[in-house]
Design a protein around this motif. Structure first.
Motif, PDB file in Angstrom:
ATOM      1  N   SER A 103       0.821  -1.199   0.000  1.00 21.68           N
ATOM      2  CA  SER A 103       0.000   0.000   0.000  1.00 21.68           C
ATOM      3  C   SER A 103       0.865   1.262   0.000  1.00 21.68           C
ATOM      4  O   SER A 103       0.583   2.222  -0.711  1.00 21.68           O
ATOM      5  CB  SER A 103      -0.917  -0.022   1.218  1.00 21.68           C
ATOM      6  N   ALA A 104       1.912   1.260   0.802  1.00 23.77           N
ATOM      7  CA  ALA A 104       2.839   2.400   0.828  1.00 23.77           C
ATOM      8  C   ALA A 104       3.843   2.328  -0.319  1.00 23.77           C
ATOM      9  O   ALA A 104       4.203   3.355  -0.889  1.00 23.77           O
ATOM     10  CB  ALA A 104       3.578   2.442   2.163  1.00 23.77           C
ATOM     11  N   GLU A 105       4.268   1.124  -0.658  1.00 26.82           N
ATOM     12  CA  GLU A 105       5.316   0.965  -1.684  1.00 26.82           C
ATOM     13  C   GLU A 105       4.905   1.550  -3.027  1.00 26.82           C
ATOM     14  O   GLU A 105       5.660   2.310  -3.636  1.00 26.82           O
ATOM     15  CB  GLU A 105       5.658  -0.510  -1.849  1.00 26.82           C
ATOM     16  N   TRP A 106       3.708   1.230  -3.525  1.00 26.56           N
ATOM     17  CA  TRP A 106       3.349   1.736  -4.845  1.00 26.56           C
ATOM     18  C   TRP A 106       3.155   3.237  -4.825  1.00 26.56           C
ATOM     19  O   TRP A 106       3.442   3.927  -5.802  1.00 26.56           O
ATOM     20  CB  TRP A 106       2.157   0.987  -5.445  1.00 26.56           C
ATOM     21  N   ARG A 107       2.707   3.765  -3.685  1.00 26.78           N
ATOM     22  CA  ARG A 107       2.575   5.218  -3.589  1.00 26.78           C
ATOM     23  C   ARG A 107       3.950   5.876  -3.550  1.00 26.78           C
ATOM     24  O   ARG A 107       4.156   6.931  -4.159  1.00 26.78           O
ATOM     25  CB  ARG A 107       1.754   5.593  -2.357  1.00 26.78           C
ATOM     26  N   LYS A 108       4.874   5.272  -2.848  1.00 28.47           N
ATOM     27  CA  LYS A 108       6.238   5.811  -2.777  1.00 28.47           C
ATOM     28  C   LYS A 108       6.872   5.824  -4.164  1.00 28.47           C
ATOM     29  O   LYS A 108       7.538   6.795  -4.545  1.00 28.47           O
ATOM     30  CB  LYS A 108       7.077   4.960  -1.816  1.00 28.47           C
ATOM     31  N   GLN A 109       6.673   4.771  -4.910  1.00 27.34           N
ATOM     32  CA  GLN A 109       7.246   4.679  -6.249  1.00 27.34           C
ATOM     33  C   GLN A 109       6.679   5.743  -7.187  1.00 27.34           C
ATOM     34  O   GLN A 109       7.348   6.140  -8.140  1.00 27.34           O
ATOM     35  CB  GLN A 109       7.013   3.287  -6.839  1.00 27.34           C
ATOM     36  N   ALA A 110       5.458   6.201  -6.934  1.00 25.00           N
ATOM     37  CA  ALA A 110       4.814   7.185  -7.803  1.00 25.00           C
ATOM     38  C   ALA A 110       5.168   8.632  -7.437  1.00 25.00           C
ATOM     39  O   ALA A 110       4.779   9.555  -8.141  1.00 25.00           O
ATOM     40  CB  ALA A 110       3.296   7.003  -7.753  1.00 25.00           C
ATOM     41  N   LEU A 111       5.899   8.831  -6.345  1.00 22.81           N
ATOM     42  CA  LEU A 111       6.220  10.186  -5.893  1.00 22.81           C
ATOM     43  C   LEU A 111       7.253  10.854  -6.783  1.00 22.81           C
ATOM     44  O   LEU A 111       8.199  10.214  -7.248  1.00 22.81           O
ATOM     45  CB  LEU A 111       6.752  10.159  -4.461  1.00 22.81           C
ATOM     46  N   GLY A 112       7.087  12.149  -6.946  1.00 19.53           N
ATOM     47  CA  GLY A 112       8.079  12.968  -7.624  1.00 19.53           C
ATOM     48  C   GLY A 112       8.688  13.951  -6.641  1.00 19.53           C
ATOM     49  O   GLY A 112       8.224  14.088  -5.507  1.00 19.53           O
ATOM     50  N   VAL A 113       9.704  14.662  -7.067  1.00 25.78           N
ATOM     51  CA  VAL A 113      10.367  15.652  -6.212  1.00 25.78           C
ATOM     52  C   VAL A 113       9.367  16.711  -5.753  1.00 25.78           C
ATOM     53  O   VAL A 113       9.359  17.105  -4.586  1.00 25.78           O
ATOM     54  CB  VAL A 113      11.549  16.301  -6.963  1.00 25.78           C
ATOM     55  N   ARG A 114       8.505  17.154  -6.652  1.00 27.54           N
ATOM     56  CA  ARG A 114       7.499  18.168  -6.318  1.00 27.54           C
ATOM     57  C   ARG A 114       6.567  17.675  -5.214  1.00 27.54           C
ATOM     58  O   ARG A 114       6.187  18.441  -4.326  1.00 27.54           O
ATOM     59  CB  ARG A 114       6.691  18.518  -7.573  1.00 27.54           C
ATOM     60  N   ASP A 115       6.197  16.397  -5.239  1.00 31.20           N
ATOM     61  CA  ASP A 115       5.297  15.851  -4.213  1.00 31.20           C
ATOM     62  C   ASP A 115       5.890  16.009  -2.825  1.00 31.20           C
ATOM     63  O   ASP A 115       5.206  16.449  -1.894  1.00 31.20           O
ATOM     64  CB  ASP A 115       5.003  14.372  -4.492  1.00 31.20           C
ATOM     65  N   ARG A 116       7.153  15.669  -2.675  1.00 31.20           N
ATOM     66  CA  ARG A 116       7.804  15.787  -1.367  1.00 31.20           C
ATOM     67  C   ARG A 116       7.957  17.261  -0.971  1.00 31.20           C
ATOM     68  O   ARG A 116       7.684  17.639   0.166  1.00 31.20           O
ATOM     69  CB  ARG A 116       9.174  15.117  -1.403  1.00 31.20           C
ATOM     70  N   ARG A 117       8.418  18.069  -1.906  1.00 26.34           N
ATOM     71  CA  ARG A 117       8.709  19.475  -1.628  1.00 26.34           C
ATOM     72  C   ARG A 117       7.447  20.245  -1.248  1.00 26.34           C
ATOM     73  O   ARG A 117       7.460  21.030  -0.301  1.00 26.34           O
ATOM     74  CB  ARG A 117       9.382  20.103  -2.845  1.00 26.34           C
ATOM     75  N   GLU A 118       6.342  20.000  -1.964  1.00 28.98           N
ATOM     76  CA  GLU A 118       5.127  20.779  -1.765  1.00 28.98           C
ATOM     77  C   GLU A 118       4.079  20.077  -0.899  1.00 28.98           C
ATOM     78  O   GLU A 118       2.980  20.599  -0.741  1.00 28.98           O
ATOM     79  CB  GLU A 118       4.533  21.148  -3.127  1.00 28.98           C
ATOM     80  N   ARG A 119       4.422  18.917  -0.380  1.00 27.43           N
ATOM     81  CA  ARG A 119       3.500  18.156   0.460  1.00 27.43           C
ATOM     82  C   ARG A 119       2.152  17.971  -0.240  1.00 27.43           C
ATOM     83  O   ARG A 119       1.089  18.227   0.321  1.00 27.43           O
ATOM     84  CB  ARG A 119       3.283  18.807   1.830  1.00 27.43           C
ATOM     85  N   THR A 120       2.217  17.497  -1.471  1.00 24.83           N
ATOM     86  CA  THR A 120       1.004  17.295  -2.255  1.00 24.83           C
ATOM     87  C   THR A 120       0.120  16.220  -1.631  1.00 24.83           C
ATOM     88  O   THR A 120       0.547  15.485  -0.731  1.00 24.83           O
ATOM     89  CB  THR A 120       1.354  16.870  -3.690  1.00 24.83           C
ATOM     90  N   ARG A 121      -1.081  16.102  -2.149  1.00 21.57           N
ATOM     91  CA  ARG A 121      -1.983  15.053  -1.682  1.00 21.57           C
ATOM     92  C   ARG A 121      -1.334  13.681  -1.861  1.00 21.57           C
ATOM     93  O   ARG A 121      -1.449  12.810  -0.999  1.00 21.57           O
ATOM     94  CB  ARG A 121      -3.300  15.128  -2.452  1.00 21.57           C
ATOM     95  N   ARG A 122      -0.655  13.486  -2.970  1.00 16.60           N
ATOM     96  CA  ARG A 122       0.027  12.215  -3.237  1.00 16.60           C
ATOM     97  C   ARG A 122       1.036  11.909  -2.126  1.00 16.60           C
ATOM     98  O   ARG A 122       1.119  10.784  -1.642  1.00 16.60           O
ATOM     99  CB  ARG A 122       0.718  12.276  -4.601  1.00 16.60           C
ATOM    100  N   TRP A 123       1.820  12.914  -1.709  1.00 15.97           N
ATOM    101  CA  TRP A 123       2.790  12.732  -0.625  1.00 15.97           C
ATOM    102  C   TRP A 123       2.076  12.413   0.685  1.00 15.97           C
ATOM    103  O   TRP A 123       2.450  11.488   1.392  1.00 15.97           O
ATOM    104  CB  TRP A 123       3.661  13.976  -0.466  1.00 15.97           C
ATOM    105  N   ARG A 124       1.036  13.170   1.017  1.00 16.53           N
ATOM    106  CA  ARG A 124       0.333  12.960   2.286  1.00 16.53           C
ATOM    107  C   ARG A 124      -0.337  11.591   2.336  1.00 16.53           C
ATOM    108  O   ARG A 124      -0.352  10.944   3.390  1.00 16.53           O
ATOM    109  CB  ARG A 124      -0.677  14.088   2.519  1.00 16.53           C
ATOM    110  N   GLU A 125      -0.878  11.127   1.215  1.00 16.20           N
ATOM    111  CA  GLU A 125      -1.456   9.780   1.180  1.00 16.20           C
ATOM    112  C   GLU A 125      -0.375   8.726   1.371  1.00 16.20           C
ATOM    113  O   GLU A 125      -0.602   7.725   2.063  1.00 16.20           O
ATOM    114  CB  GLU A 125      -2.206   9.564  -0.139  1.00 16.20           C
TER     115      GLU A 125
END
Length: 173
Positions: A103-125
């Motif tokens: 559940s966390a692994e596939w979401r982690k694999q889909a993250l981009g630099v912007r997701d981490r930097r901007e705390r996007t919904r994708r990062w928070r999920e």
């Protein structure tokens, strides 16, 4: 599941259904979409589990703990959630690959630099799913699993973080 910390809160209903699938972000009981083992509905205080889990007690325990911890995550409060997020940021800075559940692994694999930097919904999920997968790894009693791909040194940090979390008062669900 004897290792669960004290949990307090309103009752949570648990139901079993055959063949759970997600299609277009909706849960269905039929052969269309992506197969899932469980789903949680926080507002309804409901956990749905796939009936096949009844034949695999250790997997049932792992997945049930994961689903229960969605309720814990909701009530932790921002300082504690941000603390776990900071742990994941440190791992990311150390190029930690893998996770403690798919559940966390596939979401982690889909993250981009912007997701981490901007705390996007994708990062928070991802952070939420990583919290729940980590809790399940730590509390459900299963030490080995094909989905446990996070390196041992990062597992130690997560173990210590969860140890501090459960050392406090009962967690609200």
């Amino acid at each position: 599941m004897r290792g669960l910390p004290p949990l307090e809160g309103a009752p949570i209903r648990i139901r079993f259904l055959r063949r759970l699938f997600v299609r277009r972000r909706r849960l269905e009981s039929g052969p269309h979409g992506a197969e899932v083992h469980a789903a949680t509905f926080l507002r309804k205080r409901l956990i749905l589990l796939e009936t096949a889990l009844l034949r695999h007690q250790s997997e049932l325990a792992r997945i049930l703990v994961h689903e229960l911890f969605h309720f814990v995550w909701l009530r932790l409060g921002n300082p504690v959630r941000r603390s776990f997020e900071a742990l994941l940021r440190r791992e990311s800075g150390a190029y930690a690959a893998g996770e403690l559940g798919w559940s966390a692994e596939w979401r982690k694999q889909a993250l981009g630099v912007r997701d981490r930097r901007e705390r996007t919904r994708r990062w928070r999920e991802y952070v939420c799913e990583s919290f729940c997968d980590s809790a399940a790894w730590w509390l459900a009693g299963k030490r080995r699993h094909g989905e446990f791909t996070l390196a041992a040194r990062f597992r130690q940090s997560r173990r210590a973080w969860f140890g501090r979390l459960v050392a406090g008062p009962a967690m609200s669900v």
